[in-house]
Design a protein around this motif. Structure first.
Motif, PDB file in Angstrom:
ATOM      1  N   GLY A 286      -5.891   9.856  -6.515  1.00 48.21           N
ATOM      2  CA  GLY A 286      -6.288  11.256  -6.310  1.00 48.21           C
ATOM      3  C   GLY A 286      -6.530  11.916  -7.664  1.00 48.21           C
ATOM      4  O   GLY A 286      -5.802  11.672  -8.624  1.00 48.21           O
TER       5      GLY A 286
ATOM      6  N   PHE B 155       0.837  -1.209   0.000  1.00 48.17           N
ATOM      7  CA  PHE B 155       0.000   0.000   0.000  1.00 48.17           C
ATOM      8  C   PHE B 155       0.869   1.255   0.000  1.00 48.17           C
ATOM      9  O   PHE B 155       0.645   2.182  -0.774  1.00 48.17           O
ATOM     10  CB  PHE B 155      -0.916   0.009   1.229  1.00 48.17           C
ATOM     11  N   ARG B 156       1.842   1.288   0.892  1.00 52.41           N
ATOM     12  CA  ARG B 156       2.721   2.452   0.955  1.00 52.41           C
ATOM     13  C   ARG B 156       4.172   1.983   1.012  1.00 52.41           C
ATOM     14  O   ARG B 156       4.603   1.370   1.983  1.00 52.41           O
ATOM     15  CB  ARG B 156       2.398   3.304   2.190  1.00 52.41           C
TER      16      ARG B 156
HETATM   17  P1  ATP Z   1      -0.916   9.377   0.536  1.00 56.81           P
HETATM   18  O1  ATP Z   1      -1.855  10.408   1.081  1.00 56.81           O
HETATM   19  O2  ATP Z   1      -1.446   7.958   0.631  1.00 56.81           O
HETATM   20  O3  ATP Z   1       0.491   9.511   0.978  1.00 56.81           O
HETATM   21  P2  ATP Z   1      -0.655  11.026  -1.737  1.00 56.81           P
HETATM   22  O4  ATP Z   1      -1.943  11.794  -1.664  1.00 56.81           O
HETATM   23  O5  ATP Z   1       0.602  11.632  -1.324  1.00 56.81           O
HETATM   24  O6  ATP Z   1      -0.852   9.611  -1.023  1.00 56.81           O
HETATM   25  P3  ATP Z   1      -0.431  11.216  -4.548  1.00 56.81           P
HETATM   26  O7  ATP Z   1       0.746  12.068  -4.547  1.00 56.81           O
HETATM   27  O8  ATP Z   1      -1.774  11.830  -4.831  1.00 56.81           O
HETATM   28  O9  ATP Z   1      -0.515  10.420  -3.187  1.00 56.81           O
HETATM   29  O10 ATP Z   1      -0.175   9.981  -5.481  1.00 56.81           O
HETATM   30  C1  ATP Z   1      -1.208   9.405  -6.244  1.00 56.81           C
HETATM   31  C2  ATP Z   1      -1.318   7.927  -5.993  1.00 56.81           C
HETATM   32  O11 ATP Z   1      -0.035   7.309  -6.014  1.00 56.81           O
HETATM   33  C3  ATP Z   1      -1.901   7.526  -4.647  1.00 56.81           C
HETATM   34  O12 ATP Z   1      -3.299   7.594  -4.665  1.00 56.81           O
HETATM   35  C4  ATP Z   1      -1.396   6.111  -4.515  1.00 56.81           C
HETATM   36  O13 ATP Z   1      -2.192   5.215  -5.281  1.00 56.81           O
HETATM   37  C5  ATP Z   1      -0.029   6.198  -5.136  1.00 56.81           C
HETATM   38  N1  ATP Z   1       0.988   6.393  -4.105  1.00 56.81           N
HETATM   39  C6  ATP Z   1       1.402   7.550  -3.559  1.00 56.81           C
HETATM   40  N2  ATP Z   1       2.372   7.341  -2.637  1.00 56.81           N
HETATM   41  C7  ATP Z   1       2.574   6.003  -2.619  1.00 56.81           C
HETATM   42  C8  ATP Z   1       3.458   5.156  -1.883  1.00 56.81           C
HETATM   43  N3  ATP Z   1       4.326   5.647  -0.995  1.00 56.81           N
HETATM   44  N4  ATP Z   1       3.404   3.822  -2.104  1.00 56.81           N
HETATM   45  C9  ATP Z   1       2.539   3.305  -3.013  1.00 56.81           C
HETATM   46  N5  ATP Z   1       1.695   4.065  -3.738  1.00 56.81           N
HETATM   47  C10 ATP Z   1       1.694   5.387  -3.548  1.00 56.81           C
END
Ligand code: ATP
Length: 448
Positions: free
Chosen positions: A264, A187-188
């Motif tokens: 997003g 997930f992250r």
């Molecule tokens: P979060 O709030 O979960 O940290 P974010 O709002 O910073 O995410 P965005 O910059 O909008 O994330 O990135 C768009 C998409 O990229 C996210 O919805 C997610 O699906 C993916 N994503 C972002 N950060 C990560 C991560 N560290 N690991 C895996 N997927 C990620």
């Protein structure tokens, strides 16, 4: 509210069946880094392909791009990442673990309950050095998003693609973020893959296009099998908008740890083009020849994660059920996402059956990703295919040698139907496109 499936079951299936392994496992692993195994690599590829097909190939207003991970450091100064791509970090004074301040509930360390330091801002970009000298001038960053590669190529694409606005530029590629609290499997993570679209529109039409893309993106997940009740939309409040955003919606999925962001969709206005124009000295504008107008476009950005989507697709498809008194684990992946489309399974490893089974495999494998398996009992082999989400198994039995027909078994309904080998490709093609299992006139019913 939490999802029906717990994460441990999905992690264990991923390991057992070759979807995802801990990275550098023989050295004890590396925190929050994962490797995609033989099944995972196919699934991940299918997710990317499905996105690219919908976003680029099936439209005439979007083109693709593949930009480099390392970019001029000026890009990150102009985009605001050097100043603002930060999370508030606190450290436990007892066990020294670090946490994201905005994710702490009662101001104590979640691990040991210790007292926490005051928050300080922590930049999430990975720094590295280009060239042989580790000095300030050669410091560069691994990109934390693919979007900036698109903005700095806006002029190149506009002048070479001969397209009018609205125009989208799409990119899939690796991004890197030094997350303070990675976790929840894939997930992250600190290295992940983005699927990003920057859709350039005329100012004033941006709100309409934001609504349009929110709906498009929501429907993409449901069309690929995610249950509607496990998805929801959440609009960002003014106080949580990123520095570049005028408005933002998250598509959230009901992960085992609760509702969390899957994608997003932001209205970035003209922030990025204006910033890069100022910093580079280039005029990043669009000239509308028909209206004799010149303007800086606004941008709508659907931004999704490949890995996070893979996780959502796997969780949503995961099921355990009882069939004739036995537990069956089955992954109901959409046919276009399933790593293997068809498995050829001779009833047993028998010298009479093998030649025909191999011929059937050969006949199928240039059209479909096909597996061949003749080890262990047929029941076990069906179970394995169910767990990796193979929609159809083709069984070659002794009757097949006589009547040149084989049995197709459907993963979801478990229905079995007899089909002439000569019709097999056509039949599977129709089934993989979603035709219901019993509806086709191609199916010959097995004689009792
Ligand atoms: P979060 O709030 O979960 O940290 P974010 O709002 O910073 O995410 P965005 O910059 O909008 O994330 O990135 C768009 C998409 O990229 C996210 O919805 C997610 O699906 C993916 N994503 C972002 N950060 C990560 C991560 N560290 N690991 C895996 N997927 C990620």
């Amino acid at each position: 509210m939490a999802a029906k499936v717990d994460m441990d079951k999905v992690v264990s299936l991923c390991k057992r069946r070759g979807f995802i392994f801990p990275s550098s496992e023989i050295y004890g692993g590396l925190a929050s880094c994962w490797d995609y195994g033989p099944m995972g690599v196919e699934l991940k590829r299918n997710v990317r392909d499905a996105w690219w097909r919908t976003i680029v190939h099936e439209r005439d207003d979007v083109v693709g791009l593949d930009t480099s991970i390392m970019m001029h450091p000026g890009v990150w100064a102009a985009s605001g990442h050097i100043d603002s791509f930060t999370d508030p970090l606190v450290e436990c004074k007892s066990c020294h673990l670090r946490w994201r301040a905005d994710q702490i509930e009662n101001q104590r360390c979640p691990k040991c309950g210790g007292e926490l330091t005051e928050p300080r801002m922590f930049n999430l970009m990975f720094k590295t050095f280009m060239g042989p000298v580790e000095e300030g001038a050669s410091t560069i960053y691994l990109r934390p998003e693919t979007a900036q590669g698109i903005f700095v190529n806006f002029e190149n694409v506009i002048t070479t693609s001969r397209k009018k606005l609205p125009l989208g530029i799409a990119q899939i590629g690796k991004s890197f973020r030094n997350e303070i609290t990675p976790g929840n499997f894939i997930f992250r993570t600190r290295e992940f893959e983005h699927m990003e679209l920057e859709y350039f529109v005329k100012p004033g039409t941006d709100e309409k296009w934001l609504d349009y893309w929110v709906k498009e993106r929501f429907d993409w997940y449901t069309e690929l099998g995610i249950k509607k009740e496990n998805l929801r939309l959440r609009e960002h409040g003014k106080d949580e908008l990123a520095h570049y955003a005028r408005a933002c919606f998250d598509i959230e999925y009901l992960f085992p740890m609760g509702w969390s962001e899957l994608e997003g969709i932001a209205n970035r206005g003209d922030f990025d083009l204006v910033q890069h124009a100022k910093a580079s000295g280039r005029e990043l504008v669009y000239y509308d020849a028909e209206a004799s107008e010149r303007y800086v476009p606004y941008v709508i950005e659907p931004s999704a994660g490949v890995d996070r989507s893979v996780l959502a697709f796997l969780i949503d498809a995961y099921d355990e059920e009882e069939v004739e008194g036995e537990k069956r684990t089955v992954v109901h992946l959409h046919t276009s996402l399933a790593p293997i489309k068809v498995a050829v399974l001779p009833l047993s490893r028998n010298e009479k059956l093998t030649p025909l089974a191999k011929d059937v495999h050969k006949q199928l494998c240039s059209s479909f990703v096909t597996d061949y398996d003749d080890s262990q009992s047929i029941g076990r082999r069906y179970r394995r295919q169910d767990e990796i989400g193979t929609p159809f198994c083709v069984t070659v039995d002794f009757e097949s040698l006589e009547d040149k027909q084989v049995t197709i078994r459907d993963r979801d309904s478990l229905a079995q139907i007899r089909v002439p080998v000569a019709e097999l490709n056509k039949a599977l093609e129709a089934k993989l496109k979603g035709e219901t299992f019993d509806a086709s006139p191609l199916w010959a019913t097995r004689e009792k």
